[in-house]
Enzyme design. Structure first.
Site, PDB file in Angstrom:
ATOM      1  CG  HIS A  65      10.206  27.533 -11.592  1.00  0.00           C
ATOM      2  ND1 HIS A  65      10.058  27.810 -10.254  1.00  0.00           N
ATOM      3  CD2 HIS A  65      11.525  27.689 -11.857  1.00  0.00           C
ATOM      4  CE1 HIS A  65      11.237  28.119  -9.741  1.00  0.00           C
ATOM      5  NE2 HIS A  65      12.147  28.055 -10.695  1.00  0.00           N
ATOM      6  CG  ASP A 113       7.250  27.071  -8.349  1.00  0.00           C
ATOM      7  OD1 ASP A 113       7.267  26.131  -9.163  1.00  0.00           O
ATOM      8  OD2 ASP A 113       8.197  27.871  -8.193  1.00  0.00           O
ATOM      9  CB  SER A 208      14.303  27.022  -8.532  1.00  0.00           C
ATOM     10  OG  SER A 208      14.173  28.375  -8.848  1.00  0.00           O
ATOM     11  N   GLY A 209      13.785  25.085  -5.995  1.00  0.00           N
ATOM     12  CA  GLY A 209      13.492  23.705  -5.640  1.00  0.00           C
ATOM     13  C   GLY A 209      14.110  23.253  -4.342  1.00  0.00           C
TER      14      GLY A 209
END
Length: 264
Positions: A65, A113, A208-209
């Site tokens: 995302h 994701d 995120s990530g």
């Protein structure tokens, strides 16, 4: 009705919303996590940020995302950083040449994701820039395991002030049933349930990530949580995607081979 409210409050840790701090954590020892990558994502005139981690000198793993945006997207990876705004000699800034999002990724429910980012040039491996091993297909991190997460972000959920230095937090893997109750699209096979409200420790928007590291191995990727209640969170389970990851890495290697039908 309560379940409906919980579901409508679900959110992805969106980088464009700003990157809140690692909740309940502390500043990491400089360069103690040499696999960490800072992603600067340019979409038109807007710039957002995400985390990631180096798994091969030319490849960073992150959340799909982060780069799933409309229009032209440019991604730059910064490795070897502690203070992301400082003039650190340890930093290596490398543009991303291409990336591969999992073919079954869905923004609805944030399924699968995961993305692999191929760097335009190989990173120089040294004491400040190193790769981290990922969980193998048959490896599962168990409920109760103490793992760590790190990232750059805002110093408060109330103030729009970003932290320039890497922060870290210890988080516990939870029973899958807890996430099944609060996430409508939670998938045990491909997600990990992490974080409890008693410890008050969490990641937040923009982290995120980043990797969930358990026993010096990356087992998860920071993916999504709920908007108003940060606990628990759903992380991408790396072991489930390990065969796909290695398939893409082989394709990357073929693309770098002159004369290969896969080369650019």
């Amino acid at each position: 009705m309560l379940l409906l409210l919980l579901l409508t409050n679900a959110f992805v840790l969106l980088p464009w919303a700003g990157a809140d701090e690692i909740i309940g954590g502390c500043v990491a020892k400089p360069h103690s996590r040499p696999y960490m990558a800072y992603l600067e994502i340019q979409t038109g005139s807007q710039t957002s940020r995400c985390g990631g981690f180096l798994i091969r000198p030319d490849t960073v793993l992150s959340a799909a995302h982060c780069v799933d945006k409309e229009g032209a997207v440019r991604v730059t990876v910064i490795l070897g950083a502690h203070n992301i705004r400082g003039q650190e000699q340890s930093q290596q800034e490398i543009p991303v040449g291409r990336w591969v999002i999992h073919p079954e990724y869905s923004s609805a429910g944030t399924k699968n994701d995961i993305v692999l980012l191929k760097l335009k040039q190989r990173a120089m491996i040294n004491k400040n820039v190193q790769c981290i091993c990922i969980a193998k297909e048959n490896e599962r991190v168990e409920e109760g395991a103490e793992c760590s997460v790190s990232g750059w972000g805002r110093i408060s959920t109330r103030w729009d002030m970003t932290s320039d230095v890497l922060r870290e937090v210890e988080m516990m893997v939870q029973n899958e049933q807890i996430c099944e109750q609060v996430f409508h699209n939670y998938q045990c096979q491909s997600m990990i349930c992490v974080g409890d409200e008693y410890s008050k420790k969490a990641t937040y928007k923009g982290d995120s990530g980043g990797p969930l590291v358990c026993n010096k191995k990356a087992h998860g990727i920071v993916s999504h949580a709920r908007k108003r209640n940060l606990f628990p969170e759903a992380f991408t389970r790396i072991s489930h995607f390990e065969p796909w990851i290695h398939k893409q890495l082989r394709r990357f290697a073929l693309q770098d081979t002159p004369g290969s039908p896969f080369s650019e």
